[in-house]
Design a protein around this motif. Structure first.
Motif, short mmCIF file in Angstrom:
data_model
loop_
_atom_site.label_atom_id
_atom_site.label_comp_id
_atom_site.label_asym_id
_atom_site.label_seq_id
_atom_site.Cartn_x
_atom_site.Cartn_y
_atom_site.Cartn_z
N ARG A 29 0.84 -1.19 0.00
CA ARG A 29 0.00 0.00 0.00
C ARG A 29 0.88 1.25 0.00
O ARG A 29 2.05 1.19 0.40
CB ARG A 29 -0.90 0.00 1.24
N HIS A 80 -2.73 1.35 -5.95
CA HIS A 80 -3.89 2.05 -5.41
C HIS A 80 -5.02 2.01 -6.43
O HIS A 80 -4.83 1.61 -7.58
CB HIS A 80 -3.52 3.50 -5.09
N GLY A 117 -6.58 -4.15 1.74
CA GLY A 117 -5.66 -3.70 0.69
C GLY A 117 -4.42 -4.56 0.61
O GLY A 117 -3.94 -4.90 -0.47
#
Length: 312
Positions: A29, A80, A117
Motif C-alpha cells: 500500500r 492504489h 488492501g
C-alpha cells in the motif's frame, strides 16, 4: 515461517561472472516505507520520501553491491485505486515492473494490522509467477515486540510461497543485511549489471526535480500533493565552477494551489527553495542558485497531452 536466509549468497566479488545479479522491487500500500527501504539498502538517497501517498511516480533504480553480487532495486509507486489518468498510468508502470523483476518484496508496516488492501496486493502476486516472493515487515523500530510477532504471523498466512518473511527497520538498519543477503541468494547467477560506482541510473535533472518536489510536498494539504509536478528548465554551471544555476518550474492544477505553494509574500516558496537547495548542493558538488517558478497546468493529471509533456 522463514526469517533468515535459506541459501547464502556466493562470496564472489560483485563484478564476477560467478556472482549473482538481478532486479527486485517492493510492493505494498502507499506509504508503507518502500522508498525509505530502497534508500537504506543503497546507502544513499536515490528516491524521495514523504508521508503523502503516491510520492513515488517513476520506476527509480538504486544499485546495491554486495559480496557475491549486485542488486538492482526498482522503486515504484504504491498500488492504489486510480482516480485519474495519472493514477492509472502509475498502476500500469507498477504492473510492468512486476512482470520484469526477479524478486518481489511485499511490504507491510509492523505498526498496522494487515487489511483488505494488503490481502488484495498479496493475492495479485499470483499474476507474476516468474518472480520469487519475499514478505517484509517494515518499521519494526516503531512497533512493540507483540506487534511485530502478530504482523509476522498475519503476513506469513497471506501466501504459501514466501521465500522468506523478514522483519526489519530501514531507520535503524536492523536486519537490512539479512534482507540483502536473502535477496541476493534468490537472484540468478550472472555478472553485475552496472559499474560498482553507480548508485542509480536516474539523470541529474531527474534527481534535482525530485528533490524540489519533495520539498514542495512538505506541509501541504492532503489534496495538493497529487497535483504537484516539477520540471527543470536548465542546470548550468557558471564559468568559475563554484556556482550552479538551477531553473525549475513547480506545476500545479489550479490558481488556488499556486497561491498555496507561493505562500504569503512568497514565504512558502522561499522555504521550499531553502530545503531543496540544501540537498541539491551536495548532489551537484557546488553552491546553487535556485530559481523556482510556479505555473498552472489545469487538470494536468487527466490530460494525456500534458501528462506526456511532464514525462508520464
Amino acid at each position: 515461517m522463514t526469517e533468515y536466509p535459506s541459501t547464502p549468497p556466493s562470496d564472489a566479488p560483485a563484478g564476477s561472472a560467478d556472482g549473482r545479479s538481478g532486479f527486485v522491487t517492493f510492493v505494498g500500500r502507499p506509504n508503507v516505507g518502500k522508498s525509505t527501504l530502497t534508500n537504506a539498502l543503497v546507502g544513499e538517497k536515490v528516491a524521495i520520501t514523504s508521508d503523502k501517498p503516491q510520492t513515488t511516480r517513476r520506476a527509480i533504480r538504486g544499485i546495491l553491491n554486495r559480496p557475491g553480487g549486485q542488486l538492482v532495486i526498482v522503486d515504484t509507486p504504491g498500488l492504489h485505486k486510480p482516480r485519474t489518468l495519472l493514477g492509472q498510468r502509475l498502476n500500469d508502470l507498477v504492473e510492468q515492473v512486476l512482470g520484469d523483476v526477479d524478486v518481489i518484496g511485499f511490504c507491510v508496516p509492523a505498526t498496522e494490522k494487515v487489511g483488505p488492501g494488503d490481502r488484495r496486493i498479496a493475492e495479485s502476486l499470483d499474476g507474476y509467477g516468474r518472480a520469487k516472493k519475499v514478505a517484509i515487515v517494515t518499521k519494526t523500530d516503531a512497533a512493540s515486540r507483540d506487534q511485530i510477532t502478530e504482523r509476522l504471523m498475519e503476513v506469513d498466512s497471506l501466501r504459501e510461497d514466501w521465500a522468506a518473511v523478514i522483519p526489519l527497520s530501514a531507520f535503524t538498519r536492523e536486519q537490512l543485511d539479512v534482507l540483502s543477503d536473502e535477496l541476493l541468494a534468490l537472484m540468478p547467477v550472472g555478472p553485475a549489471l552496472y559499474p560498482e560506482d553507480v548508485v542509480t541510473d536516474e539523470s541529474t535533472e531527474d534527481r534535482v526535480a525530485e528533490i524540489i518536489r519533495e520539498a514542495a510536498l512538505e506541509g501541504v494539504r492532503d489534496e495538493l500533493p497529487h497535483s504537484i509536478a516539477v520540471t527543470i528548465e536548465d542546470i548550468a554551471e557558471r564559468e568559475d565552477g563554484d556556482l550552479t544555476d538551477v531553473y525549475a518550474n513547480i506545476v500545479v492544477e489550479r490558481d488556488s494551489q499556486k497561491a498555496i505553494i507561493i505562500g504569503h509574500k512568497g514565504s512558502r516558496l522561499k522555504d521550499v527553495g531553502t530545503r531543496a537547495r540544501a540537498q541539491i548542493e551536495p548532489l551537484l558538488g557546488t553552491r546553487v542558485f535556485l530559481k523556482l517558478h510556479v505555473r498552472v497546468a489545469k487538470e494536468w493529471q487527466r490530460d494525456p497531452k500534458q501528462l506526456g509533456r511532464l514525462g508520464f
